[in-house]
Write a protein that holds these residues in place. Structure first.
Motif, PDB file in Angstrom:
ATOM      1  N   ALA A 292       0.839  -1.198   0.000  1.00 45.28           N
ATOM      2  CA  ALA A 292       0.000   0.000   0.000  1.00 45.28           C
ATOM      3  C   ALA A 292       0.874   1.249   0.000  1.00 45.28           C
ATOM      4  CB  ALA A 292      -0.898   0.004   1.220  1.00 45.28           C
ATOM      5  N   PHE A 293       0.441   2.230  -0.776  1.00 45.98           N
ATOM      6  CA  PHE A 293       1.225   3.454  -0.908  1.00 45.98           C
ATOM      7  C   PHE A 293       0.308   4.646  -0.743  1.00 45.98           C
ATOM      8  CE2 PHE A 293       3.233   0.106  -3.162  1.00 45.98           C
ATOM      9  CZ  PHE A 293       4.590   0.265  -2.900  1.00 45.98           C
ATOM     10  N   ARG A 294       0.901   5.768  -0.380  1.00 48.80           N
ATOM     11  CA  ARG A 294       0.127   6.997  -0.357  1.00 48.80           C
ATOM     12  C   ARG A 294       0.391   7.751  -1.650  1.00 48.80           C
ATOM     13  NH1 ARG A 294      -1.803   7.223   4.687  1.00 48.80           N
ATOM     14  NH2 ARG A 294      -0.679   5.759   5.983  1.00 48.80           N
ATOM     15  N   SER A 295      -0.585   8.557  -2.063  1.00 45.38           N
ATOM     16  CA  SER A 295      -0.349   9.409  -3.226  1.00 45.38           C
ATOM     17  C   SER A 295       0.919  10.204  -2.979  1.00 45.38           C
ATOM     18  CB  SER A 295      -1.512  10.374  -3.420  1.00 45.38           C
ATOM     19  OG  SER A 295      -2.652   9.669  -3.778  1.00 45.38           O
ATOM     20  N   TYR A 353       9.060   5.035  -9.697  1.00 44.12           N
ATOM     21  CA  TYR A 353       8.189   6.198  -9.861  1.00 44.12           C
ATOM     22  C   TYR A 353       8.451   7.094  -8.649  1.00 44.12           C
ATOM     23  CZ  TYR A 353       5.528   3.397 -13.240  1.00 44.12           C
ATOM     24  OH  TYR A 353       5.146   2.647 -14.308  1.00 44.12           O
ATOM     25  N   PRO A 354       9.155   8.231  -8.815  1.00 44.56           N
ATOM     26  CA  PRO A 354       9.561   9.021  -7.639  1.00 44.56           C
ATOM     27  C   PRO A 354       8.378   9.536  -6.831  1.00 44.56           C
ATOM     28  CG  PRO A 354      10.630   9.798  -9.643  1.00 44.56           C
ATOM     29  CD  PRO A 354       9.599   8.836 -10.073  1.00 44.56           C
ATOM     30  N   ASN A 355       7.317   9.942  -7.471  1.00 39.08           N
ATOM     31  CA  ASN A 355       6.106  10.250  -6.706  1.00 39.08           C
ATOM     32  C   ASN A 355       4.866   9.813  -7.478  1.00 39.08           C
ATOM     33  OD1 ASN A 355       6.262  12.209  -8.589  1.00 39.08           O
ATOM     34  ND2 ASN A 355       6.636  13.865  -7.145  1.00 39.08           N
ATOM     35  N   LEU A 356       4.137   8.944  -6.843  1.00 37.21           N
ATOM     36  CA  LEU A 356       3.017   8.262  -7.472  1.00 37.21           C
ATOM     37  C   LEU A 356       1.840   9.232  -7.549  1.00 37.21           C
ATOM     38  CD1 LEU A 356       2.848   5.294  -8.253  1.00 37.21           C
ATOM     39  CD2 LEU A 356       1.734   4.875  -6.071  1.00 37.21           C
ATOM     40  N   PRO A 357       1.453   9.666  -8.745  1.00 36.30           N
ATOM     41  CA  PRO A 357       0.447  10.724  -8.783  1.00 36.30           C
ATOM     42  C   PRO A 357      -0.986  10.211  -8.844  1.00 36.30           C
ATOM     43  CG  PRO A 357       1.340  10.389 -10.954  1.00 36.30           C
ATOM     44  CD  PRO A 357       1.876   9.290 -10.088  1.00 36.30           C
ATOM     45  N   MET A 358      -1.243   8.951  -8.397  1.00 41.68           N
ATOM     46  CA  MET A 358      -2.577   8.391  -8.633  1.00 41.68           C
ATOM     47  C   MET A 358      -3.558   8.691  -7.506  1.00 41.68           C
ATOM     48  SD  MET A 358      -0.761   5.819 -10.589  1.00 41.68           S
ATOM     49  CE  MET A 358      -1.028   4.244  -9.870  1.00 41.68           C
ATOM     50  N   VAL A 359      -4.841   8.655  -7.881  1.00 36.13           N
ATOM     51  CA  VAL A 359      -5.906   8.824  -6.884  1.00 36.13           C
ATOM     52  C   VAL A 359      -6.073   7.482  -6.158  1.00 36.13           C
ATOM     53  CG1 VAL A 359      -7.080  10.600  -8.200  1.00 36.13           C
ATOM     54  CG2 VAL A 359      -7.758   8.221  -8.469  1.00 36.13           C
ATOM     55  N   PRO A 360      -6.716   7.486  -4.971  1.00 35.05           N
ATOM     56  CA  PRO A 360      -6.833   6.261  -4.189  1.00 35.05           C
ATOM     57  C   PRO A 360      -7.532   5.141  -4.961  1.00 35.05           C
ATOM     58  CG  PRO A 360      -7.540   8.125  -2.897  1.00 35.05           C
ATOM     59  CD  PRO A 360      -7.287   8.642  -4.262  1.00 35.05           C
ATOM     60  N   GLY A 361      -7.136   3.932  -4.693  1.00 36.03           N
ATOM     61  CA  GLY A 361      -7.768   2.803  -5.349  1.00 36.03           C
ATOM     62  C   GLY A 361      -6.808   1.626  -5.410  1.00 36.03           C
ATOM     63  N   THR A 362      -7.286   0.579  -6.056  1.00 42.80           N
ATOM     64  CA  THR A 362      -6.449  -0.597  -6.245  1.00 42.80           C
ATOM     65  C   THR A 362      -5.953  -0.592  -7.681  1.00 42.80           C
ATOM     66  OG1 THR A 362      -7.853  -1.776  -4.709  1.00 42.80           O
ATOM     67  CG2 THR A 362      -6.422  -3.117  -6.076  1.00 42.80           C
ATOM     68  N   TYR A 363      -4.697  -0.919  -7.870  1.00 47.21           N
ATOM     69  CA  TYR A 363      -4.118  -0.901  -9.212  1.00 47.21           C
ATOM     70  C   TYR A 363      -3.433  -2.224  -9.505  1.00 47.21           C
ATOM     71  CZ  TYR A 363      -5.103   4.045  -9.106  1.00 47.21           C
ATOM     72  OH  TYR A 363      -5.751   5.235  -9.029  1.00 47.21           O
ATOM     73  N   ARG A 395      -9.350  13.971  -2.273  1.00 47.24           N
ATOM     74  CA  ARG A 395     -10.634  13.474  -2.746  1.00 47.24           C
ATOM     75  C   ARG A 395     -10.805  13.710  -4.240  1.00 47.24           C
ATOM     76  NH1 ARG A 395     -14.008  12.487   1.679  1.00 47.24           N
ATOM     77  NH2 ARG A 395     -15.678  12.392   0.188  1.00 47.24           N
ATOM     78  N   ASP A 396      -9.718  14.030  -4.934  1.00 52.55           N
ATOM     79  CA  ASP A 396      -9.827  14.278  -6.375  1.00 52.55           C
ATOM     80  C   ASP A 396     -10.362  13.042  -7.088  1.00 52.55           C
ATOM     81  OD1 ASP A 396      -8.444  16.347  -5.357  1.00 52.55           O
ATOM     82  OD2 ASP A 396      -6.878  16.399  -6.885  1.00 52.55           O
ATOM     83  N   GLY A 397     -11.104  13.270  -8.164  1.00 49.05           N
ATOM     84  CA  GLY A 397     -11.617  12.142  -8.933  1.00 49.05           C
ATOM     85  C   GLY A 397     -10.725  11.874 -10.132  1.00 49.05           C
ATOM     86  N   GLY A 398     -11.045  10.808 -10.853  1.00 50.58           N
ATOM     87  CA  GLY A 398     -10.311  10.488 -12.070  1.00 50.58           C
ATOM     88  C   GLY A 398      -9.278   9.415 -11.838  1.00 50.58           C
ATOM     89  N   LEU A 399      -8.195   9.475 -12.585  1.00 48.99           N
ATOM     90  CA  LEU A 399      -7.171   8.449 -12.481  1.00 48.99           C
ATOM     91  C   LEU A 399      -5.880   8.971 -11.874  1.00 48.99           C
ATOM     92  CD1 LEU A 399      -7.507   6.596 -15.873  1.00 48.99           C
ATOM     93  CD2 LEU A 399      -7.874   5.626 -13.620  1.00 48.99           C
ATOM     94  N   VAL A 400      -5.489  10.186 -12.256  1.00 52.28           N
ATOM     95  CA  VAL A 400      -4.236  10.727 -11.733  1.00 52.28           C
ATOM     96  C   VAL A 400      -4.482  12.102 -11.118  1.00 52.28           C
ATOM     97  CG1 VAL A 400      -2.702   9.510 -13.298  1.00 52.28           C
ATOM     98  CG2 VAL A 400      -3.681  11.689 -13.990  1.00 52.28           C
ATOM     99  N   CYS A 401      -3.667  12.408 -10.134  1.00 51.25           N
ATOM    100  CA  CYS A 401      -3.715  13.748  -9.544  1.00 51.25           C
ATOM    101  C   CYS A 401      -2.800  14.639 -10.369  1.00 51.25           C
ATOM    102  CB  CYS A 401      -3.206  13.737  -8.110  1.00 51.25           C
ATOM    103  SG  CYS A 401      -4.071  12.632  -7.049  1.00 51.25           S
TER     104      CYS A 401
END
Lengths: 413, 260
Positions: A292-295, A353-363, A395-401
């Protein structure tokens, strides 16, 4: 009158699945129904749940988390009354709507509208009651004129839309859901989530999901089922954090003990085999395995490979997909013009990936090795080989922040 | 038992819905649609009439062999299609059974209703044939509902037994076509029960399908009320099969989702 009453009660519930009878005599005993209830022989059976007790109050949204095979589905089936407990007592009040599998029981030859009536009847509604909510279901599904078409021509997304629309409009007291918000496109998921939040006010909801960020967001309380037992329950944030911590430790333990890592049943593997992707894992920047990772945290993908035969112009690639199957990002060593000249038989290649720009979820991760950037005939391609969670308070939506800044409003005269 | 019956009544919508879905799905896909419901008994009737009244002369009394065979075939086909479809039905609908909670007997019973539609069409056509041959309508027809009830209870009982046993043991699926074949020859479908030596006839008529077919013939072709010595045992047996089948089905249904 406002005292919340328990809608679901589990009292020391255990469930044992018996092995199928093998001998003719066992079959006879089975046919006579003697083993229908009570004392299954402990050695022959598999205990899916043991001694689970909890209550769910009216209006509560309860999350259930745990590893695959921990007993979550059995728990849902017991709540739905699909199966009976071997020991203990299950008590569920009111009408139950089960979203365990969307569109289960659709007849492919019937039209969407006919299937609304069929599925409504499965959930225990009379024809008149379905007449009453037909319009709402049609509107919510957004299928319009497709409703007069047999559902065998539907895409899987349309299928799920219709299933969801029916299940949430039948005015159930208790709604059971399993990975429900993982269907359809992003717009439909948002629509589902909105409806879900409305339902939370009126119904008791059981929410089973691997999407821990969502669980944390929508549930007030969470049960953690571990190896068939109720490991702990409590405020959702705390339980989810404890679970993630344990998942991390389990993984460390697995690695130290040299046991095989948890294998994802969804994996698809293909290739000619000259080069083998032995293992792929997600790690922290310092190389500690992690799930598990944080954005905005770094993510290191580590690929262990082994050369079996002769390879030519070898390269590696990694894809990231969302849980619903949307392709988020893909890259490979060919794109970066890397010429890999490998001499030793085994090795490791890492992608950071130095900083994972994704929104919460499972990938999901897909990794592969091939020659000359030709991915239609790879050496080894392991699709959906492992998954990782992204957690965030954003709480951003979509796939990436995407990087973004709101300006202060500038008002005009 | 009462509780089960009440729950079944609450889910009657599902029962009708499954039966209608089956019919719609069945007839929508085919070019001839509802005509198929007639084609099967009529074509068999034609074949049997050629074989058993031209090639081999089976004595069937005063009525034409075509009518004689038709009653037997329509009645038998209702039984055999219900039983074969009903027995396989629960296993075929496993997806639904492991995902939703409803009284499981609606699945096999819906198959009975679906083949009941074909039976009704078959009877409608039979009435036309009766008029064509100028067979008079008599007061014997008043026992028709009784015969129909015995028939439906018996079919429902067999269907419930078959469906439950098939979930537990798939051998039933392989055994069933054989059983139905033998059963048909042990029932007076293409020959009259009079051909059975009188010493065995009472025993022979304990088969409710034999009693029902003979009773239908007696009412429609003979214009006579079937003897109580035939109807009474058939009624008792049909009722017993139905009640035991229902109880057995309800007793085992709690394990259906676990066995699949």
């Amino acid at each position: 009158m406002s005292l919340p009453e328990p809608m679901i009660e589990f009292d020391k519930v255990s469930k044992c699945y018996n092995q199928q009878p093998k001998t003719f005599r066992e079959s006879l005993a089975c046919l006579s129904g003697r083993s229908a209830r009570g004392n299954p022989s402990e050695d022959a059976g598999f205990w899916a749940l043991q001694d689970v007790s909890f209550n769910v109050k009216r209006g509560e949204t309860l999350g259930i988390i745990g590893d695959n095979g921990a007993g979550k589905s059995t728990l849902l089936k017991l709540m739905a009354g699909i199966t009976r407990p071997t020991q203990g007592r299950v008590d569920v009040k009111g009408r139950i709507s089960s979203l365990i599998e969307l569109g289960a029981g659709f007849n492919p030859d019937l039209t969407g509208q006919e299937n609304i009536y069929l599925n409504g009847a499965v959930l225990g509604l009379t024809r008149r009651e379905i007449d009453g909510c037909l319009q709402q279901i049609a509107d919510f599904s957004g299928l319009g004129s497709f409703l007069t078409m047999p559902v065998k021509y539907y895409s899987s997304g349309m299928y799920a839309r219709l299933g969801f629309a029916i299940a949430v409009h039948v005015q159930a007291d208790v709604i059971l859901t399993d990975e429900i918000l993982a269907v359809g496109d992003a717009a439909f998921q948002r629509q589902c989530l909105r409806k879900f939040k409305v339902l939370q006010n009126s119904s008791t909801i059981i929410f089973v999901s691997h999407d821990l960020a969502r669980v944390k967001e929508v549930c007030s309380r969470v049960l953690w089922i571990r190896k068939g037992r109720l490991h702990c329950q409590g405020e959702s944030g705390k339980v989810v954090e404890a679970y993630l911590q344990a998942v991390r430790e389990d993984r460390d333990h697995d690695l130290r003990a040299g046991r095989e890592l948890h294998h994802e049943p969804e994996e698809r593997r293909s290739g000619t085999g000259e080069v083998e992707i032995v293992e792929i894992g997600t790690c922290t920047e310092r190389g500690e395995p992690r799930f598990a990772f944080r954005s905005d945290e770094p993510l290191l993908v580590r690929i262990k490979y082994q050369l079996h035969g002769h390879s030519h112009d070898l390269g590696f690639g990694v894809n990231i997909m969302s849980y619903a199957g949307v392709f988020v990002h893909g890259t490979n060593t060919f794109i970066h013009g890397m010429a890999l000249d490998l001499i030793k038989k085994t090795g490791v290649i890492e992608l950071l990936y130095p900083n994972l720009p994704m929104v919460p979820g499972t990938y999901w991760l897909t990794a592969g090795a091939t020659s000359d950037n030709n991915w239609s005939v790879p050496y080894d391609l392991r699709e959906r080989v492992c998954k990782f969670e992204v957690l965030s308070t954003r709480r951003d939506g979509g796939l990436v922040c995407l990087e973004h800044h709101w300006s202060d409003p500038v008002e005009h005269g | 038992m009462i509780e089960h019956a009440r729950r079944l009544v609450r889910y009657r919508g599902l029962l009708w819905n499954l039966a209608l879905s089956e019919l719609k799905a069945k007839h929508r896909q085919t070019a001839l649609g509802m005509v198929w419901a007639l084609l099967q008994p009529v074509s068999l009737m034609v074949v049997y009439t050629i074989v058993f009244s031209l090639f081999v002369n089976v004595p069937v009394g005063d009525s034409p062999y075509a009518l004689f065979a038709y009653v037997g075939l329509v009645t038998w086909l209702f039984f055999s299609t219900s039983v074969s479809a009903g027995t396989a039905s629960v296993v075929a609908q496993m997806n639904l059974i492991t995902k939703a909670n409803f009284p499981r007997e609606v699945i096999p019973l819906s198959k009975l209703i679906a083949s009941g539609f074909d039976f009704l069409i078959g009877w409608g056509c039979f009435m036309i044939l009766l008029a064509w041959y100028g067979t008079p309508l008599t007061s014997a027809w008043c026992v028709f509902p009784w015969i129909l009830t015995v028939q439906v209870l018996f079919i429902a009982g067999i269907v419930l037994w078959g469906a439950a046993l098939y979930v537990l043991k798939r051998d039933v699926g392989s055994l069933l076509p054989l059983v139905l074949q033998v059963w048909m020859y042990l029932s007076p479908v293409i020959y009259p029960a009079d051909l059975i030596p009188s010493a065995y006839r009472a025993f022979y008529l304990l088969n409710p399908m034999a009693a029902v077919i003979e009773a239908y013939r007696s009412v429609t072709l003979g214009g006579a009320i079937p003897p109580l010595a035939v109807m009474a045992p058939a009624t008792v047996i049909a009722l017993t099969v139905f009640v035991s089948g229902y109880v057995y089905f309800k007793h085992t249904e709690v394990r259906f989702a676990d066995i699949m």
